[in-house]
Motif scaffolding. Structure first.
Motif, mmCIF file in Angstrom:
data_model
loop_
_atom_site.group_PDB
_atom_site.id
_atom_site.type_symbol
_atom_site.label_atom_id
_atom_site.label_comp_id
_atom_site.label_asym_id
_atom_site.label_seq_id
_atom_site.Cartn_x
_atom_site.Cartn_y
_atom_site.Cartn_z
ATOM 1 N N ARG A 48 -0.423 6.264 -12.317
ATOM 2 C CA ARG A 48 0.531 6.733 -11.307
ATOM 3 C C ARG A 48 0.061 7.999 -10.612
ATOM 4 N N ARG A 49 -0.989 8.638 -11.149
ATOM 5 C CA ARG A 49 -1.558 9.803 -10.468
ATOM 6 C C ARG A 49 -2.565 9.405 -9.394
ATOM 7 N N TYR A 50 -3.053 8.144 -9.444
ATOM 8 C CA TYR A 50 -4.116 7.737 -8.525
ATOM 9 C C TYR A 50 -3.741 6.551 -7.643
ATOM 10 N N VAL A 51 -2.739 5.774 -8.048
ATOM 11 C CA VAL A 51 -2.398 4.544 -7.336
ATOM 12 C C VAL A 51 -0.920 4.566 -6.981
ATOM 13 N N ALA A 52 -0.607 4.342 -5.710
ATOM 14 C CA ALA A 52 0.785 4.299 -5.273
ATOM 15 C C ALA A 52 1.412 2.960 -5.672
ATOM 16 N N GLY A 53 2.693 2.999 -6.055
ATOM 17 C CA GLY A 53 3.373 1.775 -6.432
ATOM 18 C C GLY A 53 2.974 1.312 -7.819
ATOM 19 N N ASP A 54 3.373 0.105 -8.164
ATOM 20 C CA ASP A 54 3.101 -0.421 -9.508
ATOM 21 C C ASP A 54 2.853 -1.924 -9.458
ATOM 22 N N TRP A 55 2.183 -2.391 -8.409
ATOM 23 C CA TRP A 55 1.760 -3.793 -8.289
ATOM 24 C C TRP A 55 2.938 -4.772 -8.366
ATOM 25 N N GLY A 56 4.127 -4.323 -8.019
ATOM 26 C CA GLY A 56 5.294 -5.204 -8.091
ATOM 27 C C GLY A 56 5.783 -5.452 -9.498
ATOM 28 N N ARG A 57 5.215 -4.762 -10.469
ATOM 29 C CA ARG A 57 5.549 -5.001 -11.874
ATOM 30 C C ARG A 57 6.886 -4.386 -12.268
ATOM 31 N N THR A 58 7.113 -3.130 -11.866
ATOM 32 C CA THR A 58 8.337 -2.435 -12.283
ATOM 33 C C THR A 58 9.596 -3.130 -11.786
ATOM 34 N N PRO A 59 9.695 -3.520 -10.510
ATOM 35 C CA PRO A 59 10.923 -4.192 -10.073
ATOM 36 C C PRO A 59 11.228 -5.462 -10.870
ATOM 37 N N LYS A 60 10.177 -6.223 -11.197
ATOM 38 C CA LYS A 60 10.395 -7.470 -11.921
ATOM 39 C C LYS A 60 10.870 -7.210 -13.349
ATOM 40 N N LEU A 61 10.304 -6.222 -13.967
ATOM 41 C CA LEU A 61 10.704 -5.905 -15.338
ATOM 42 C C LEU A 61 12.131 -5.360 -15.382
ATOM 43 N N ASP B 23 -10.951 -8.641 0.933
ATOM 44 C CA ASP B 23 -11.550 -9.897 1.359
ATOM 45 C C ASP B 23 -12.698 -10.319 0.433
ATOM 46 N N VAL B 24 -13.132 -9.412 -0.447
ATOM 47 C CA VAL B 24 -14.200 -9.725 -1.393
ATOM 48 C C VAL B 24 -13.625 -10.044 -2.773
ATOM 49 N N VAL B 25 -12.619 -9.291 -3.174
ATOM 50 C CA VAL B 25 -11.997 -9.484 -4.485
ATOM 51 C C VAL B 25 -10.507 -9.745 -4.274
ATOM 52 N N PRO B 26 -10.121 -10.990 -4.009
ATOM 53 C CA PRO B 26 -8.706 -11.286 -3.765
ATOM 54 C C PRO B 26 -7.870 -11.023 -5.007
ATOM 55 N N ARG B 27 -6.624 -10.608 -4.787
ATOM 56 C CA ARG B 27 -5.718 -10.300 -5.884
ATOM 57 C C ARG B 27 -4.481 -11.177 -5.822
ATOM 58 N N LEU B 28 -3.896 -11.391 -7.004
ATOM 59 C CA LEU B 28 -2.612 -12.062 -7.079
ATOM 60 C C LEU B 28 -1.508 -11.030 -6.889
ATOM 61 N N GLY B 29 -0.524 -11.333 -6.086
ATOM 62 C CA GLY B 29 0.600 -10.418 -5.929
ATOM 63 C C GLY B 29 0.214 -9.126 -5.232
ATOM 64 N N ASP B 30 1.003 -8.077 -5.484
ATOM 65 C CA ASP B 30 0.772 -6.778 -4.859
ATOM 66 C C ASP B 30 -0.538 -6.171 -5.349
ATOM 67 N N ALA B 31 -1.189 -5.417 -4.480
ATOM 68 C CA ALA B 31 -2.466 -4.790 -4.827
ATOM 69 C C ALA B 31 -2.300 -3.285 -4.955
ATOM 70 N N GLY B 32 -3.073 -2.711 -5.871
ATOM 71 C CA GLY B 32 -3.169 -1.264 -5.965
ATOM 72 C C GLY B 32 -4.456 -0.825 -5.295
ATOM 73 N N VAL B 33 -4.458 0.367 -4.726
ATOM 74 C CA VAL B 33 -5.638 0.865 -4.024
ATOM 75 C C VAL B 33 -6.036 2.213 -4.619
ATOM 76 N N TYR B 34 -7.299 2.291 -5.017
ATOM 77 C CA TYR B 34 -7.846 3.510 -5.598
ATOM 78 C C TYR B 34 -8.864 4.103 -4.643
ATOM 79 N N ARG B 35 -8.835 5.424 -4.504
ATOM 80 C CA ARG B 35 -9.849 6.122 -3.714
ATOM 81 C C ARG B 35 -10.461 7.223 -4.551
ATOM 82 N N ALA B 36 -11.776 7.241 -4.693
ATOM 83 C CA ALA B 36 -12.453 8.323 -5.396
ATOM 84 C C ALA B 36 -12.119 9.647 -4.714
#
Length: 472
Positions: free
Chosen positions: A263-276, A358-371
């Motif tokens: 949560r310090r590096y990625v916004a949101g939670d991949w749609g996991r928290t709302p479902k839980l 477009d190179v590594v497709p993901r299921l559901g919501d995606a998280g984005v990391y930036r160095a």
């Protein structure tokens, strides 16, 4: 003895070593813990003496301009193909090459002050033993430069370093023929080692031994001398939260904890928290959810049976809890394991491979990391255009696969895949683990195996003997 620890500047790395450092300190050994300058206060807070490397007012090396980006997916997979790795082995390789080598690179740089400061201190202080974090391997160079015995201390993750370098060694000829480096870890450390006239060999890269707190069913199969130790759950000297002692009176307490690091590096939670939360809504349970605002993005209403607290020590919550639902981090897992609490581990079927969407497709919501980004430190923009400049990453913790496997193997819990399971299926699984006595029995069995491992105080004499054998 004088003992110097090096640790990556993160609580996830600090907390596992604290009980071992205390055990050494308690019998009279002099202990110092070296890390990035601005992490000194964290080290002091666990009752250990910090060595503040570099400028204590500077941001950490991993957050400075020029921080190294992860290698591209094509390069990662080219290695995996040459080594002939199966699907599980590929994931271990991806974690090593794309996730872990990056932070290593930030703390062995000769153009930054931290590593040189560490070596200079070791030469002046003359420790007998250096125990170094695999993600902070400047400790090995410092040990060699001053003649100390040295070993690695695994804590936050499995031994992906030994595992991957052993497989690289077995495929050395193929890798070299393809024009790729046969030891990228050595490549990162060599400039620092050369600067201090230290040879780069297997002992430097792997330590003279490895202190390993991971249970047998979780550890990767690797060579080398291992010193097993019990992982003692610890999350800092937090004030006692008296309200947790009351516990639920008529309903079971369920704790939902999805990790502090991501949560310090990625916004949101991949749609996991709302479902839980939707699955928990209306259940006859009292829920404590340790979530912050970013993890709660998109949630307009928190269910009535859920109490949200950004932070409360799990070591205080677990004794009054009946179930832990979590992301798969080891510190979280061990807090429940040590209290015989059944667990549901969130884990998906995705690859750990990072890359553009477009190179590594993901299921559901995606998280984005930036160095170079940490919310509240270097970049408070959780949305905006900057969010599109990073790497798409999976909605699973690096340790979720092994821990979900252990829970299933022992019957101490089950695996939750929020990407394929409906809210009803998740609710049914929660109900099943809470109501079926076999899960509590499995949690007790796992606890007994954990208790059978040597405690931190039990390994003090072992470390003393190894130090006497190996120091110059």
């Amino acid at each position: 003895m004088r003992i110097l620890f090096t640790v990556f500047p993160s609580y996830v790395h600090l907390y596992p070593l604290a009980p071992v450092a205390w055990a050494l300190q308690s019998v009279g050994h002099e202990v110092r813990v070296a890390s990035s300058g601005n992490f000194a206060r964290a080290i002091s807070s666990v009752g250990l003496t910090p060595l503040s490397l570099g400028d204590p007012d500077a941001v950490e090396a991993r957050l400075r301009p020029g921080a190294k980006q992860p290698p591209n997916p094509q390069e990662v997979l080219a290695y995996a193909d040459l080594m002939g790795l199966d699907s599980a082995e590929r994931e271990n390789w991806i974690v090593f090459y794309q996730w872990l080598l990056n932070p290593v690179s930030d703390y062995v740089r000769v153009d930054q002050p931290e590593a040189a400061h560490l070596v200079r201190f070791a030469q002046r202080w003359q420790p007998d033993l250096v125990l170094w974090d695999p993600i902070f391997p400047a400790g090995a160079v410092a040990a060699r430069a001053c003649g100390a015995a040295h070993g690695r201390f695994l804590g936050a993750a499995l031994d992906y370093f030994m595992y991957s370098t052993e497989r690289l060694e077995a495929a050395r000829d193929k890798v070299r023929s393809a024009g790729l480096s046969d030891n990228p870890l050595a490549d990162l450390i060599r400039p620092l080692a050369d600067h201090h006239d230290v040879d780069v060999d297997d002992e430097l890269l792997r330590g003279q031994w490895t202190v390993d707190p991971m249970p047998e069913g979780v550890s990767l199969s690797t060579g080398g001398h291992k010193v097993p130790v019990r992982w003692v759950p610890y999350v800092g000297g937090e004030p006692c939260q008296e309200w947790v002692l009351d516990g639920p009176t008529s309903r079971p307490r369920v704790v939902l904890s999805l990790g502090e690091s991501a949560r310090r590096y990625v916004a949101g939670d991949w749609g996991r928290t709302p479902k839980l939360l939707d699955a928990l809504a209306g259940m006859d349970v009292d829920v404590i959810a340790t979530l912050n605002e970013r993890q709660l993005q998109g949630i307009s209403t928190v269910p009535d049976n859920v109490r949200v607290i950004e932070w409360v020590p799990l070591t205080q919550l677990m004794p009054t809890s009946s179930l832990l639902i979590h992301h798969g981090g080891t510190g979280t897992t061990m807090s429940a394991l040590a209290n015989r609490v059944p667990q549901l581990v969130c884990d998906t079927d995705e690859s750990f491979l990072m890359g553009p969407a477009d190179v590594v497709p993901r299921l559901g919501d995606a998280g984005v990391y930036r160095a170079g980004r940490e919310f509240g430190v270097t970049d408070d923009d959780a949305d905006g255009d900057a969010e599109q400049e990073g790497w798409v990453i999976p909605g699973r913790h690096l340790m979720a696969p092994p821990w979900s496997g252990v829970m299933t193997q022992y019957g101490a819990g089950e695996r939750l895949n929020h990407q394929v399971m409906s809210g009803t299926e998740i609710r049914d699984r929660i109900t099943h683990v809470l109501s079926e006595p076999s899960f509590a029995a499995g949690a007790r069995e796992l606890y007994e195996e954990w208790m059978a491992r040597p405690s931190p105080s039990d390994i003090v004499s072992t470390l003393e003997s190894l130090t006497a054998e190996h120091r110059r």
